[in-house]
Scaffold this active site. Structure first.
Site, PDB file in Angstrom:
ATOM      1  N   GLU A 171       0.828  -1.215   0.000  1.00  0.00           N
ATOM      2  CA  GLU A 171       0.000   0.000   0.000  1.00  0.00           C
ATOM      3  C   GLU A 171       0.856   1.256   0.000  1.00  0.00           C
ATOM      4  O   GLU A 171       0.543   2.222  -0.669  1.00  0.00           O
ATOM      5  CB  GLU A 171      -0.947   0.004   1.210  1.00  0.00           C
ATOM      6  CG  GLU A 171      -2.108  -0.963   1.097  1.00  0.00           C
ATOM      7  CD  GLU A 171      -2.956  -0.733  -0.144  1.00  0.00           C
ATOM      8  OE1 GLU A 171      -3.069   0.423  -0.591  1.00  0.00           O
ATOM      9  OE2 GLU A 171      -3.494  -1.716  -0.683  1.00  0.00           O
ATOM     10  N   TYR A 223      -6.630   6.260   4.671  1.00  0.00           N
ATOM     11  CA  TYR A 223      -6.652   5.293   3.580  1.00  0.00           C
ATOM     12  C   TYR A 223      -5.900   4.003   3.936  1.00  0.00           C
ATOM     13  O   TYR A 223      -6.441   2.903   3.850  1.00  0.00           O
ATOM     14  CB  TYR A 223      -6.070   5.917   2.284  1.00  0.00           C
ATOM     15  CG  TYR A 223      -5.815   4.846   1.273  1.00  0.00           C
ATOM     16  CD1 TYR A 223      -6.870   4.320   0.540  1.00  0.00           C
ATOM     17  CD2 TYR A 223      -4.549   4.281   1.124  1.00  0.00           C
ATOM     18  CE1 TYR A 223      -6.677   3.268  -0.337  1.00  0.00           C
ATOM     19  CE2 TYR A 223      -4.337   3.228   0.256  1.00  0.00           C
ATOM     20  CZ  TYR A 223      -5.402   2.735  -0.472  1.00  0.00           C
ATOM     21  OH  TYR A 223      -5.206   1.687  -1.312  1.00  0.00           O
ATOM     22  N   ASP A 229      -9.957   6.352  -1.946  1.00  0.00           N
ATOM     23  CA  ASP A 229      -8.802   6.919  -2.636  1.00  0.00           C
ATOM     24  C   ASP A 229      -9.297   7.563  -3.938  1.00  0.00           C
ATOM     25  O   ASP A 229     -10.501   7.657  -4.178  1.00  0.00           O
ATOM     26  CB  ASP A 229      -7.734   5.834  -2.890  1.00  0.00           C
ATOM     27  CG  ASP A 229      -8.161   4.842  -3.968  1.00  0.00           C
ATOM     28  OD1 ASP A 229      -9.368   4.808  -4.309  1.00  0.00           O
ATOM     29  OD2 ASP A 229      -7.296   4.117  -4.479  1.00  0.00           O
TER      30      ASP A 229
END
Ligand code: SF4
Length: 347
Positions: free
Chosen positions: A33, A116, A134
């Site tokens: 990520e 996020y 996002d």
């Protein structure tokens, strides 16, 4: 409309086979990520593998030197991500005995982990019902539901987050989150999406109202600044000078050559008249050997125009204590900005 059913069904048929989709280990998910923020999958993949290879566990990452981490990160940009990764790894080891926190709220306490990333880790690894929002999710939701609230306003952020949390699957939150992001990345793409193939084609408000090119709405246009970098490659008997970037600016903690930065383009003649040039080379015997062509390097908020000036000096420079004096062939050991690495390769 059965949003959940449609998106999960689409995902099953269309998802890409990516390595981090085969694991639920938080360390690996977190790594992927962080690497994928601001980076395309194809560019991020080799970095994901080299990080896992060199630092297979969170302990190994925490023990690493910042220099080694930055060196491995070289070329990915947004270096604060790498520094935060290191700092969060150290906290997980020292404060959580090497165990990843499992909840959205606990994860958010770690450096570099915002809404996020916390939602991604807590839902993918621990099944917490937390929607990720996002750029892909903003685009998908704004188009399907015809929402024109600006996505960079406080009101917009709240509205989209609430909607995503209403829609999210209670049973498969992680898969739902992956599905909606993948849908934005592959199907509802920014330009010319292939709506004929879309499972939401009958419901999509943007399509009905011909607003696909308009949504999502963003208020602020990013202001881009131009910066002119003149790097001095000062050579002396097979050695060069290098310095660490310690200022609060791009590329912090990376190394680069001594630099003259200006707000406008300078000719060679003007450059050697600057006070910086004079202070670097006062009383030194020098030969300017090369003035490279200008290279344009585009960052998210800045455009850099970079030239390299190769200068041979007869004597070592005096009074430059903060500069390193290193063998030219050892340059590749240092973590440097990618624009500089490309130049070094041609030396
Ligand atoms: S119909 Fe087109 S614009 Fe609407 S969600 Fe599908 S791909 Fe996106």
């Amino acid at each position: 409309m059965d949003f959940e059913g449609k998106i999960l069904n689409w995902y099953q048929k269309n998802k890409r086979d990516l390595p981090w989709r085969k694991t639920r280990k938080p360390y690996e998910i977190w790594l992927s990520e962080v690497i994928l923020q601001q980076t395309r999958v194809q560019q991020g993949l080799p970095y994901y593998f080299s990080f896992l290879n060199k630092f297979p566990t969170i302990n190994k990452l925490a023990e690493a030197s910042e220099h080694d981490i930055l060196k491995l990160w070289q070329g990915l940009g947004y270096y604060s991500r790498a520094r935060n990764l290191h700092s969060a790894a150290k906290s997980i080891v020292s404060e959580h005995k090497g165990q990843f926190p499992e909840t959205f709220l606990e994860l958010k306490k770690l450096k570099g982990i915002g809404d996020y990333t916390a939602a991604a880790i807590s839902s993918f690894c621990f099944n917490e019902v937390q929607a990720v929002v996002d750029g892909n999710v903003y685009r998908v939701l704004s188009r399907i539901f015809g929402i024109d609230t600006p996505i960079d306003s406080t009101e917009g952020k709240k509205e989209f987050r609430e909607l995503a949390n209403e829609l999210i699957s209670q049973k498969h939150p992680g898969e739902f989150n992956q599905a909606i992001m993948e849908f934005g990345a592959l199907q509802c793409v920014p330009k010319n999406p292939d709506c004929e193939k879309c499972p939401f084609v009958q419901f999509c408000v943007a399509r009905k109202k011909k607003m696909i090119d308009v949504l999502p709405i963003k208020l602020k246009k990013t202001k881009v600044t131009n910066r002119y970098f003149y790097y001095l490659v000062i050579r002396h008997k097979g050695n060069v000078y290098l310095k660490k970037r310690t200022e609060k600016d791009i590329w912090r903690n990376l190394h680069d050559f001594p630099l003259i930065e200006t707000k406008e383009k300078l000719s060679e003649k003007k450059l050697i008249q600057t006070k910086e040039w004079k202070s670097f080379f006062s009383n030194s015997k020098i030969v300017v050997n090369d003035f490279s062509d200008e290279v344009k390097h585009v960052l998210s908020h800045q455009k850099l125009f970079v030239r390299f000036v190769v200068v041979d000096v007869k004597e070592k420079l005096k009074g430059k204590k903060e500069w390193l004096y290193i063998k030219e062939k050892e340059l590749s050991k240092y973590a440097v900005p990618v624009v500089m690495e490309r130049f070094i390769k041609q030396l």
